[in-house]
Design a protein around this motif. Structure first.
Motif, PDB file in Angstrom:
ATOM      1  N   ALA A 163       1.188  -1.140  -0.162  1.00  0.00           N
ATOM      2  CA  ALA A 163      -0.317  -0.105  -0.347  1.00  0.00           C
ATOM      3  C   ALA A 163       0.884   0.986   0.018  1.00  0.00           C
ATOM      4  N   ARG A 164       1.946   1.294   0.805  1.00  0.00           N
ATOM      5  CA  ARG A 164       2.873   2.775   0.739  1.00  0.00           C
ATOM      6  C   ARG A 164       3.803   2.381  -0.851  1.00  0.00           C
ATOM      7  N   ALA A 165       3.929   1.736  -1.463  1.00  0.00           N
ATOM      8  CA  ALA A 165       4.536   1.350  -2.489  1.00  0.00           C
ATOM      9  C   ALA A 165       3.867   2.117  -3.494  1.00  0.00           C
ATOM     10  N   GLU A 166       2.097   1.777  -3.827  1.00  0.00           N
ATOM     11  CA  GLU A 166       1.233   2.612  -4.629  1.00  0.00           C
ATOM     12  C   GLU A 166       1.028   3.863  -4.192  1.00  0.00           C
ATOM     13  N   ARG A 167       1.011   4.204  -3.088  1.00  0.00           N
ATOM     14  CA  ARG A 167       1.035   5.946  -2.493  1.00  0.00           C
ATOM     15  C   ARG A 167       1.735   6.487  -3.292  1.00  0.00           C
ATOM     16  N   THR A 168       3.192   5.912  -3.170  1.00  0.00           N
ATOM     17  CA  THR A 168       4.644   6.164  -4.081  1.00  0.00           C
ATOM     18  C   THR A 168       4.305   6.649  -4.540  1.00  0.00           C
ATOM     19  N   SER A 169       3.920   5.926  -5.884  1.00  0.00           N
ATOM     20  CA  SER A 169       3.781   5.872  -6.915  1.00  0.00           C
ATOM     21  C   SER A 169       3.324   6.724  -7.652  1.00  0.00           C
ATOM     22  N   GLU A 170       1.624   6.471  -6.905  1.00  0.00           N
ATOM     23  CA  GLU A 170       0.945   8.139  -7.750  1.00  0.00           C
ATOM     24  C   GLU A 170       1.179   9.555  -7.236  1.00  0.00           C
ATOM     25  N   ARG A 171       2.073   9.498  -6.010  1.00  0.00           N
ATOM     26  CA  ARG A 171       3.061  11.046  -5.780  1.00  0.00           C
ATOM     27  C   ARG A 171       3.260  10.966  -6.760  1.00  0.00           C
ATOM     28  N   LEU A 172       4.481  10.478  -6.856  1.00  0.00           N
ATOM     29  CA  LEU A 172       5.219  10.692  -8.081  1.00  0.00           C
ATOM     30  C   LEU A 172       4.807  10.876  -9.311  1.00  0.00           C
ATOM     31  N   ALA A 185      10.344  -1.242  -9.559  1.00  0.00           N
ATOM     32  CA  ALA A 185      10.765  -2.211  -8.858  1.00  0.00           C
ATOM     33  C   ALA A 185      11.701  -1.542  -7.548  1.00  0.00           C
ATOM     34  N   ILE A 186      12.185   0.497  -8.560  1.00  0.00           N
ATOM     35  CA  ILE A 186      12.617   0.614  -7.349  1.00  0.00           C
ATOM     36  C   ILE A 186      12.104   1.053  -5.936  1.00  0.00           C
ATOM     37  N   VAL A 187      10.694   2.009  -6.506  1.00  0.00           N
ATOM     38  CA  VAL A 187       9.815   2.322  -5.174  1.00  0.00           C
ATOM     39  C   VAL A 187       9.190   1.043  -4.658  1.00  0.00           C
ATOM     40  N   THR A 188       9.007   0.142  -4.760  1.00  0.00           N
ATOM     41  CA  THR A 188       9.375  -1.199  -4.365  1.00  0.00           C
ATOM     42  C   THR A 188       9.461  -1.399  -3.217  1.00  0.00           C
ATOM     43  N   ILE A 258      14.258  10.210  -4.834  1.00  0.00           N
ATOM     44  CA  ILE A 258      13.826  10.828  -5.966  1.00  0.00           C
ATOM     45  C   ILE A 258      15.198  10.331  -6.930  1.00  0.00           C
ATOM     46  N   HIS A 259      16.715  10.698  -6.553  1.00  0.00           N
ATOM     47  CA  HIS A 259      17.471  10.251  -6.938  1.00  0.00           C
ATOM     48  C   HIS A 259      17.247   9.511  -8.605  1.00  0.00           C
ATOM     49  N   GLY A 260      17.192   7.705  -7.601  1.00  0.00           N
ATOM     50  CA  GLY A 260      16.892   6.848  -8.430  1.00  0.00           C
ATOM     51  C   GLY A 260      16.169   6.884  -9.167  1.00  0.00           C
ATOM     52  N   VAL A 261      14.596   7.129  -8.690  1.00  0.00           N
ATOM     53  CA  VAL A 261      13.281   7.214  -9.986  1.00  0.00           C
ATOM     54  C   VAL A 261      13.385   8.250 -11.293  1.00  0.00           C
ATOM     55  N   VAL A 262      14.419   8.945 -10.308  1.00  0.00           N
ATOM     56  CA  VAL A 262      14.530   9.777 -11.977  1.00  0.00           C
ATOM     57  C   VAL A 262      15.067   9.495 -12.806  1.00  0.00           C
TER      58      VAL A 262
END
Length: 298
Positions: A163-172, A185-188, A258-262
């Motif tokens: 659930a935390r990963a889903e919320r974070t993905s939505e914000r990103l 996968a990074i977010v998970t 944030i750095h990894g996702v970008v």
């Protein structure tokens, strides 16, 4: 911005909501509308926990109008400088953990002046509460705490991480557009490493509330304003050592995320990020300090 949208952020300390509104603007299409209505969000937050008299509401409205006027005239120009630097770094693809940490430091530096101005407002309101209002406040805060604990602590840790990963993905995705498989996968992985974060957050919340309610029992005694100032300015330490350590880890982890996702994104996402940052900056440039809400879509 309608009442339902603002109330969704009611867990934020009301005294910092003006600044916090600037941090969650992605939930509203208009920065100007979010800023102009932030004070009403404060009122709803308070009224969710305690029923105010007409006189208390009038005083709070007046205090918040004065606070917003000062904040708009004095603090917003500082935010504009910060946003200009942020936009430049995004445009130049300077989104390293070091750069993100510096932006984070500067952003946190906006809190002390606001908290200093908010302290007498909070003190005036809390001092005016009757014993019956304090009992109502105590009961409502305890009920909300129980609701949060039942909602979050009863979950399986794996389900909580998902659930935390889903919320974070939505914000990103509000800033980057759709995430790719690598980014998800990074977010998970990041979410799974948060371990007991929710449990620590809830315990810290309880610690702060207990200190706050103890202080309320002395609201008519000399030195109460100093206690309010401590509650606002030393919130993290009041929540406990475990909470402090968790927040320090989370700050570093967030920058790394944030750095990894970008870095794992593509040119389309970078363009999306540039556009969102530029849009936010333009909204700030258009903000005025004139009184009264604007009529606009949100």
């Amino acid at each position: 911005m309608n009442r339902q949208t603002v109330t969704a952020n009611k867990s934020l300390l009301w005294s910092t909501l003006l600044l916090a509104a600037l941090l969650v603007l992605s939930g509203c299409s208009s920065t100007r509308m979010a800023y102009r209505y932030a004070d009403w969000g404060v009122v709803w937050w308070v009224e969710d926990y305690v029923t105010l008299t007409d006189a208390q509401k009038t005083q709070l409205y007046e205090d918040l109008d004065e606070l917003r006027g000062w904040h708009c005239a004095t603090e917003l120009p500082k935010y504009q400088v910060w946003l200009n630097t942020l936009e430049t770094d995004v445009r130049q693809q300077n989104i390293t953990p070091e750069a993100l940490s510096q932006h984070q430091d500067e952003l946190l530096g906006f809190f002390p002046p606001l908290l200093s101005r908010a302290t007498p407002i909070a003190t005036r309101l809390l001092t005016s509460l009757t014993d019956a209002q304090v009992r109502e406040l105590t009961e409502n805060m305890a009920e909300r705490q129980r609701e949060l604990e039942q909602e979050y602590l009863g979950e399986d840790p794996a389900a909580t991480a998902v659930a935390r990963a889903e919320r974070t993905s939505e914000r990103l995705e509000r800033w980057l557009g759709d995430l790719n498989d690598n980014q998800r996968a990074i977010v998970t992985r990041w979410s799974a490493q948060r371990d007991r974060q929710t449990e620590i957050w809830l315990q810290g919340r309880r610690n702060w509330q207990l200190t706050f309610l103890e202080a309320l029992e002395r609201r008519q005694e000399p030195g109460f304003e100093q206690e309010v100032a401590r509650l606002l300015n030393e919130s993290t330490s009041i929540r406990g050592e475990e909470y402090e350590a968790m927040m320090a880890r989370s700050r570093v982890a967030l920058n790394t995320l944030i750095h990894g996702v970008v870095a794992a994104g593509d040119s389309a996402q970078l363009a999306h990020l540039k556009n969102r940052t530029a849009e936010l900056n333009r909204d700030f440039e258009a903000l005025t300090c004139s009184p009264g809400p604007e009529i606009a879509e949100s």
